[in-house]
Motif scaffolding. Structure first.
Motif, PDB file in Angstrom:
ATOM      1  N   ASP A 135       0.821  -1.208   0.000  1.00 16.33           N
ATOM      2  CA  ASP A 135       0.000   0.000   0.000  1.00 16.33           C
ATOM      3  C   ASP A 135       0.855   1.257   0.000  1.00 16.33           C
ATOM      4  N   LEU A 136       1.594   1.467   1.088  1.00 15.55           N
ATOM      5  CA  LEU A 136       2.445   2.635   1.227  1.00 15.55           C
ATOM      6  C   LEU A 136       3.861   2.270   0.807  1.00 15.55           C
ATOM      7  N   VAL A 137       4.421   3.004  -0.146  1.00 17.54           N
ATOM      8  CA  VAL A 137       5.752   2.730  -0.674  1.00 17.54           C
ATOM      9  C   VAL A 137       6.563   4.020  -0.659  1.00 17.54           C
ATOM     10  N   TRP A 138       7.871   3.837  -0.769  1.00 19.11           N
ATOM     11  CA  TRP A 138       8.795   4.957  -0.888  1.00 19.11           C
ATOM     12  C   TRP A 138       9.627   4.783  -2.150  1.00 19.11           C
ATOM     13  N   ILE A 139       9.914   5.896  -2.782  1.00 13.27           N
ATOM     14  CA  ILE A 139      10.726   5.920  -3.996  1.00 13.27           C
ATOM     15  C   ILE A 139      12.019   6.636  -3.662  1.00 13.27           C
ATOM     16  N   TRP A 140      13.141   5.936  -3.844  1.00  8.51           N
ATOM     17  CA  TRP A 140      14.447   6.498  -3.525  1.00  8.51           C
ATOM     18  C   TRP A 140      15.093   7.033  -4.797  1.00  8.51           C
ATOM     19  N   PRO A 141      15.388   8.311  -4.863  1.00  7.01           N
ATOM     20  CA  PRO A 141      16.090   8.844  -6.039  1.00  7.01           C
ATOM     21  C   PRO A 141      17.483   8.230  -6.163  1.00  7.01           C
ATOM     22  N   PHE A 142      17.824   7.790  -7.348  1.00  2.72           N
ATOM     23  CA  PHE A 142      19.113   7.152  -7.606  1.00  2.72           C
ATOM     24  C   PHE A 142      19.592   7.563  -8.988  1.00  2.72           C
ATOM     25  N   GLU A 143      20.796   8.082  -9.043  1.00  5.97           N
ATOM     26  CA  GLU A 143      21.410   8.484 -10.302  1.00  5.97           C
ATOM     27  C   GLU A 143      22.474   7.471 -10.675  1.00  5.97           C
ATOM     28  N   PRO A 144      22.334   6.750 -11.783  1.00  2.00           N
ATOM     29  CA  PRO A 144      23.367   5.784 -12.179  1.00  2.00           C
ATOM     30  C   PRO A 144      24.682   6.475 -12.505  1.00  2.00           C
ATOM     31  N   VAL A 145      25.754   5.704 -12.440  1.00  2.00           N
ATOM     32  CA  VAL A 145      27.079   6.228 -12.759  1.00  2.00           C
ATOM     33  C   VAL A 145      27.173   6.419 -14.265  1.00  2.00           C
TER      34      VAL A 145
END
Length: 356
Positions: free
Chosen positions: A267-277
């Motif tokens: 139900d409740l989720v979190w999205i983690w910002p991630f920048e690839p190399v």
């Protein structure tokens, strides 16, 4: 005997109902059943029933109060024992968590010292994005979720999606106000993972089941039952160290993963910002980027022309450099030797020297 039979027949005939009374009672019952429906109930009957319930409620409550108290004595004491046991367990868990907190703090300080010694630049931790997931089946993917945040909230394609227990998937389709998360169990999901104990690499492949497969393990993988599986970051798609699940075997002996994210509803989720190399840019070698080097030196090094020594013969010259002649054509070294021996300067010029 005849008198007894006649009296019995008279008694049986005395308790019988007349057919008219029976029909009347049946009609009254039908009327009461029909009128008891909410849509057909008369307003007068509803008012009388409500008034009777209001008048009877205090009396019934007063009569049920001592009985209810007696019935709750046993469950109340049982609940007290359960609370005491739960309190003891929570105190033990708290003491264990304090020990683990000290270990985590020491490891954090040690990792910080290692990073400073190795001159490592850790990626900046960005704020996570909270969203609600909606079960939605329409789309090109079988197992996916629709998320109520989009590009205007900072979501980009490829960001990892996690819940309170572990990794759920990653974003694939991002709109302005919504995004689609591809779950790890989908047939199109491919994530590079590793075993936290042995660092054994593998590829987590979804097959539309609740337990995705571990592929490309090798002939003798160092994986045991119950090993903690995390993301390895080798695919440059997800960051390293996100919890995924535990390694388990199926009936055929193949390795699969029991996902941590299945322990709670999605139900409740979190999205983690991630920048690839980003890969390095293939720019030509710039002279300005090399300090202490000019264009002529760089050109000479590239063409293979090395600077020659001063004593190297050039243009057909001999290897011996002519010495400077002294007076009269004699070498300067001889002249210096004659002078040091005490002879006159005239002898060095070819004139006969005499004693004074």
């Amino acid at each position: 005997m005849a008198q007894w039979r006649s009296s019995r027949r008279d008694n049986e005939e005395g308790v019988r109902f007349s057919p008219a009374l029976f029909i009347f009672l049946v009609l009254v019952s039908c009327i009461l059943v029909a009128s008891d429906r909410p849509e057909n109930r008369p307003q007068v009957l509803s008012g009388v029933r409500a008034g009777f319930n209001d008048a009877a409620m205090p009396v019934l409550e007063l009569a049920a109060w001592p009985l209810r108290g007696i019935q709750n004595v046993g469950p109340w004491w049982r609940r007290q024992f359960e609370l005491a046991q739960e309190n003891r367990e929570l105190r033990e868990d708290l003491a264990e968590l304090r020990a683990w907190r000290d270990v985590a703090l020491s490891l954090r300080d040690r990792a910080r010292l290692y990073e400073e010694a190795l001159n490592l630049e850790t990626p900046a931790v960005r704020e996570r994005i909270t969203a609600w997931a909606v079960a939605e089946r329409a789309g090109p993917f079988v197992r996916s979720r629709l998320i109520g945040v989009g590009a205007r909230d900072g979501v980009r394609e490829g960001y990892p999606v996690v819940n309170v227990y572990g990794l759920v998937g990653r974003t694939v389709d991002v709109g302005q106000r919504s995004a689609r998360a591809l779950l790890l169990t989908d047939l199109n999901s491919r994530v590079a993972v590793m075993a936290d104990r042995s660092n054994a690499r593998a590829m987590l492949t979804g097959d539309n089941t609740d337990f995705p497969r571990l592929e490309y393990l090798g002939t003798d993988p160092d994986i045991q039952e119950g090993d903690r599986i995390v993301t390895s970051g080798d695919d440059n798609v997800l960051p390293r160290g996100l919890p995924v699940g535990e390694a388990v075997r199926d009936r055929d002996g193949r390795w699969r993963v029991a996902l941590y994210s299945d322990a709670a509803p999605l139900d409740l989720v979190w999205i983690w910002p991630f920048e690839p190399v980003a890969p390095p840019e293939a720019n030509p070698l710039s002279v300005d980027a090399l300090p202490g080097l000019n264009a002529e030196d760089l050109t000479g090094d590239l063409t293979g022309d090395a600077p020659q020594d001063a004593g190297t013969p050039q243009n057909g010259e001999t290897g011996s450099e002519p010495e400077t002649s002294g007076p009269g054509g004699a070498p300067a070294a001889i002249a210096q030797t004659s002078s040091s021996d005490g002879t006159s300067d005239g002898a060095a010029d070819g004139e006969p020297g005499g004693e004074d």
